[in-house]
Design a protein around this motif. Structure first.
Motif, PDB file in Angstrom:
ATOM      1  N   LEU A 122       0.858  -1.180   0.000  1.00 57.02           N
ATOM      2  CA  LEU A 122       0.000   0.000   0.000  1.00 57.02           C
ATOM      3  C   LEU A 122       0.893   1.228   0.000  1.00 57.02           C
ATOM      4  N   LEU A 123       0.378   2.317  -0.550  1.00 57.87           N
ATOM      5  CA  LEU A 123       1.128   3.557  -0.624  1.00 57.87           C
ATOM      6  C   LEU A 123       0.399   4.640   0.158  1.00 57.87           C
ATOM      7  N   VAL A 124       1.151   5.413   0.931  1.00 58.85           N
ATOM      8  CA  VAL A 124       0.595   6.560   1.647  1.00 58.85           C
ATOM      9  C   VAL A 124       0.681   7.752   0.707  1.00 58.85           C
ATOM     10  N   ALA A 125      -0.476   8.245   0.265  1.00 60.01           N
ATOM     11  CA  ALA A 125      -0.500   9.296  -0.748  1.00 60.01           C
ATOM     12  C   ALA A 125      -1.249  10.529  -0.273  1.00 60.01           C
ATOM     13  N   VAL A 126      -0.822  11.682  -0.775  1.00 67.84           N
ATOM     14  CA  VAL A 126      -1.494  12.962  -0.552  1.00 67.84           C
ATOM     15  C   VAL A 126      -1.636  13.643  -1.905  1.00 67.84           C
ATOM     16  N   ALA A 183     -13.860   6.856  -6.370  1.00 68.56           N
ATOM     17  CA  ALA A 183     -14.372   8.070  -5.722  1.00 68.56           C
ATOM     18  C   ALA A 183     -13.378   8.602  -4.699  1.00 68.56           C
ATOM     19  N   ALA A 184     -12.730   7.696  -3.983  1.00 73.30           N
ATOM     20  CA  ALA A 184     -11.757   8.115  -2.965  1.00 73.30           C
ATOM     21  C   ALA A 184     -10.556   8.800  -3.608  1.00 73.30           C
ATOM     22  N   ILE A 185     -10.049   8.240  -4.684  1.00 76.47           N
ATOM     23  CA  ILE A 185      -8.872   8.835  -5.321  1.00 76.47           C
ATOM     24  C   ILE A 185      -9.223  10.182  -5.942  1.00 76.47           C
ATOM     25  N   GLN A 186     -10.434  10.318  -6.476  1.00 73.77           N
ATOM     26  CA  GLN A 186     -10.843  11.603  -7.039  1.00 73.77           C
ATOM     27  C   GLN A 186     -10.941  12.680  -5.962  1.00 73.77           C
ATOM     28  N   ASP A 187     -11.485  12.306  -4.803  1.00 72.79           N
ATOM     29  CA  ASP A 187     -11.569  13.278  -3.706  1.00 72.79           C
ATOM     30  C   ASP A 187     -10.189  13.610  -3.154  1.00 72.79           C
ATOM     31  N   LEU A 188      -9.287  12.646  -3.163  1.00 70.60           N
ATOM     32  CA  LEU A 188      -7.916  12.928  -2.742  1.00 70.60           C
ATOM     33  C   LEU A 188      -7.283  13.950  -3.692  1.00 70.60           C
ATOM     34  N   PHE A 196      -4.704   9.155   1.527  1.00 69.39           N
ATOM     35  CA  PHE A 196      -5.308   7.891   1.109  1.00 69.39           C
ATOM     36  C   PHE A 196      -4.205   6.850   1.102  1.00 69.39           C
ATOM     37  N   VAL A 197      -4.349   5.841   1.943  1.00 63.94           N
ATOM     38  CA  VAL A 197      -3.399   4.724   1.974  1.00 63.94           C
ATOM     39  C   VAL A 197      -4.066   3.574   1.232  1.00 63.94           C
TER      40      VAL A 197
END
Length: 319
Positions: A122-126, A183-188, A196-197
């Motif tokens: 998993l990747l910790v992304a901002v 949806a999660a990646i778009q909101d990130l 988003f991890v």
């Protein structure tokens, strides 16, 4: 004489006859997460190649919701004839009991593992526009303002990875659940959530396009696709932090052993396909981990212990 000998051999080996006659039509494969998820990607790659061995299509059906429980229950309640399968994950086949008070199936009793498939960090992304340039920057902000830093999740692995990070770092994050990774990646990317991890397969495209910044990887070793990105253990000085997601193919318990064996052979043959190996390993950073049904059963059991311990250590209360 030869015909009588053939019939005698067939009658003496009913399992062989069953395996030869099965499958009689398309096989239904349930993905308990939305289209575009890492599980969906793995499932479609394997399903396409399994047809070569089985002689029938493996039709992927997405049944998302409740962190995978809805789709997994569909398979647990299906006839044990090998015609309905589950492309499961650590969420459905290891973490469910520790995360939810009411799980509509028994992870160990209701499924017959066929083979493990792959694992992925998993990747910790901002977002690229985030003021947090490093993982320590983000944790410092969370430490200064408890629950001001938000994180998205669509699965058990994502939530556990985030809460485990918060627990070990001594901070409090605000959980924002999503139904689907898209949806999660778009909101990130839009800055509506701070972190988003998620599976490398989900985050990598946004990172490669310059829209997301990866702060750390959750495995003990760095990712071959992102060699300059530190591990969480390195970036946050948390030497005991390690987590990865995985995928497994399972059938309802009671599925005849000859059918399980044929499905296992189809998985292992698919894993030898050069295109599948390239797409999973080189493009998405996954490691293929196919094996026998017995190995898959033992793996799921050991991972259940690990995930249960991680969930309790992170202080996540069952919902």
């Amino acid at each position: 004489m030869q015909r009588r000998g053939f019939l005698a051999a067939t009658l003496a080996s009913p399992g062989l006859a069953l395996a030869q006659e099965w499958p009689s039509g398309p096989i239904r494969a349930i993905v308990p997460f939305a289209p575009g998820s890492a599980t969906d990607t793995v499932a479609r790659l394997f399903a396409e190649r399994m047809r070569d061995t089985l002689g029938q299509p493996v039709v992927v059906e997405n049944r998302a919701g409740a962190s995978g429980l809805i789709g997994a229950e569909t398979v647990a309640r299906a006839p044990a004839d090998g015609m309905t399968l589950l492309f499961g994950t650590n969420s459905t086949n290891a973490a469910a009991n520790a995360l939810f008070r009411r799980v509509p199936f028994d992870m160990e009793r209701d499924f017959a593992p066929i083979s493990t498939l792959a694992s992925v960090p998993l990747l910790v992304a901002v977002p690229e526009a985030s003021p947090h340039r490093t993982l320590n920057d983000l944790l410092a902000a969370a430490r200064a303002r408890p629950e001001a830093v938000t994180y998205a999740s669509t699965s058990a692995s994502q939530r556990v990875a985030s809460e485990m990070l918060a627990s070990m770092a001594g901070v409090r994050l605000l959980h924002v659940p999503y139904r689907a990774a898209g949806a999660a990646i778009q909101d990130l990317l839009a800055g509506r959530v701070d972190m988003f991890v998620a599976d490398q397969a989900v985050i990598l495209p946004a990172s490669q396009s310059g829209r997301a910044r990866v702060l750390a990887v959750t495995t003990r070793s760095r990712s071959a696709q992102l060699p300059d990105v530190p591990t969480v253990a390195e970036a946050a000085n948390l030497p005991n932090y390690e987590l990865f997601a995985w995928f497994i193919l399972a059938a309802p318990t009671g599925t005849p052993a000859p059918i399980i064996a044929r499905l296992n052979a189809a998985v292992r043959a698919a894993a030898q396909n050069a295109e599948l190996r390239s797409r999973l390993s080189e493009n998405l950073g996954m490691a293929l981990i196919t094996g026998t049904p017995e190995q898959a059963t033992a793996f799921a059991a050991s991972e259940t212990v690990k995930w249960t311990q991680a969930i309790r250590a992170a202080g996540i209360e069952p919902e």
